[in-house]
Write a protein that holds these residues in place. Structure first.
Motif, PDB file in Angstrom:
ATOM      1  N   GLN A  74      35.410 -10.538  43.355  1.00 23.78           N
ATOM      2  CA  GLN A  74      35.842 -10.985  42.044  1.00 23.78           C
ATOM      3  C   GLN A  74      36.392 -12.407  42.103  1.00 23.78           C
ATOM      4  N   SER A 132      45.934  -8.376  38.172  1.00 23.60           N
ATOM      5  CA  SER A 132      46.528  -7.091  37.786  1.00 23.60           C
ATOM      6  C   SER A 132      45.674  -6.390  36.741  1.00 23.60           C
ATOM      7  N   ARG A 168      42.465  -6.805  36.183  1.00 20.57           N
ATOM      8  CA  ARG A 168      41.196  -6.367  36.789  1.00 20.57           C
ATOM      9  C   ARG A 168      41.401  -5.156  37.690  1.00 20.57           C
ATOM     10  N   LEU A 169      42.520  -5.109  38.384  1.00 22.27           N
ATOM     11  CA  LEU A 169      42.805  -3.956  39.235  1.00 22.27           C
ATOM     12  C   LEU A 169      42.915  -2.691  38.395  1.00 22.27           C
ATOM     13  N   ARG A 204      39.370  -1.658  37.468  1.00 25.16           N
ATOM     14  CA  ARG A 204      38.528  -1.214  38.583  1.00 25.16           C
ATOM     15  C   ARG A 204      39.073   0.028  39.284  1.00 25.16           C
ATOM     16  N   GLU A 205      40.403   0.116  39.413  1.00 24.53           N
ATOM     17  CA  GLU A 205      40.981   1.190  40.224  1.00 24.53           C
ATOM     18  C   GLU A 205      41.954   2.079  39.467  1.00 24.53           C
ATOM     19  N   GLY A 206      42.232   1.751  38.208  1.00 24.00           N
ATOM     20  CA  GLY A 206      43.081   2.603  37.389  1.00 24.00           C
ATOM     21  C   GLY A 206      44.501   2.083  37.239  1.00 24.00           C
ATOM     22  N   ASP A 207      45.211   2.677  36.275  1.00 25.26           N
ATOM     23  CA  ASP A 207      46.559   2.234  35.951  1.00 25.26           C
ATOM     24  C   ASP A 207      47.515   2.349  37.131  1.00 25.26           C
ATOM     25  N   ALA A 239      47.115   2.151  40.340  1.00 25.55           N
ATOM     26  CA  ALA A 239      46.971   1.073  41.329  1.00 25.55           C
ATOM     27  C   ALA A 239      47.571  -0.228  40.812  1.00 25.55           C
ATOM     28  N   ALA A 240      47.342  -0.528  39.545  1.00 24.66           N
ATOM     29  CA  ALA A 240      47.901  -1.752  38.975  1.00 24.66           C
ATOM     30  C   ALA A 240      49.413  -1.665  38.851  1.00 24.66           C
TER      31      ALA A 240
END
Length: 265
Positions: free
Chosen positions: A100, A218, A220-221, A224-227, A229-230
């Protein structure tokens, strides 16, 4: 300026902390042949690597943003593993290779904006469209599927039904519809899209670059990986930014009521 000449198919220019990236094959409605794509990837690599660059601004020379992929040139290059589009030091402009871009990209579009043009929008962060713009995700009309991220990002950006309405029919739609569904953020009179887009890119680049990149990462995370993870990264990112020189500059500017001039440290 066709691919038969040595003229660049992507123009690259610096305006302060903004890298101006222009599609430059107007006589072909900026249809993207293989050389244009590799030059575009090289420009994105430059944006990513150079610490002095804080934002990208993508636009097109001529009356049209892009007629999409030049299938006559690119089609024969599709091998058993697909297409290898990114030269050494470059970055996939559609960001579908697992890497990214860490810096924001603003776009300005006009005229025809087909297929990979929409996918560039979906891979960028803010888009201004001229009211002349006509959009189309027409790959199914050519016997292929969108492979630059539309199947992944368009449903997320505009909702499943809106995305399928345009992806599965190959129909074209206007700037008002693009704004209604959230594909573009502003619609402006034809001929003013460049100035408005550049204005927004410069506005983004005037902010604290480390904070801009952290906010972008944050968001994009989360996608891509869900709340969760962010959420886990919010406080560590805040602590890191609070210790930066830019944080001190921002606080001083707030207290002194003067514009901040951030340094990216």
């Amino acid at each position: 300026m066709d691919s038969s000449t040595n003229s660049p198919l992507i123009t690259v220019e610096r305006d302060g902390h903004v890298l101006l990236i222009g599609l430059n094959r107007p006589e072909k409605r900026n249809a993207a042949d293989f050389r244009m794509i590799t030059e575009l990837a090289t420009a994105y690599g430059e944006l990513e690597r150079d610490p002095e660059l804080r934002a990208g601004f993508v636009f097109a020379h001529g009356e049209h943003f892009t007629a999409g992929l030049d299938l006559a040139d690119v089609g024969p290059r599709i091998g058993p593993d697909g297409l290898d589009l990114v030269p050494g030091g470059g970055m996939n402009p559609w960001q579908v290779g697992g890497t990214q871009l860490s810096k924001p990209v603003v776009m300005a579009v006009q005229g025809t904006c087909l297929t990979l043009g929409i996918e560039l929008i979906l891979a960028s962060d803010i888009t201004v469209a001229a009211d002349s713009t006509t959009f189309g995700q027409i790959e199914v009309s050519r016997g292929i599927l969108p492979f630059g991220g539309a199947t992944i990002r368009l449903p997320r950006a505009v909702g499943w039904g809106n995305a399928m309405r345009w992806i599965l029919t190959g129909d074209q739609f206007d700037a008002a519809e693009a704004h209604r569904i959230g594909l573009v953020q502003e619609v402006v009179p034809h001929g003013t899209q460049y100035e408005r887009g550049l204005e927004l890119a410069q506005r983004v680049a005037s902010q604290a670059p480390l904070a801009v990149q952290a906010a972008l990462a944050s968001a994009r995370l989360a996608v891509r990986e869900g709340d969760a993870a962010a959420e886990a990264g919010l406080q560590p990112a805040l602590v890191k930014l609070a210790a930066s020189e830019d944080s001190r500059i921002g606080m001083h500017a707030f207290l002194s009521r003067r514009p901040a001039e951030f340094v990216g440290r």
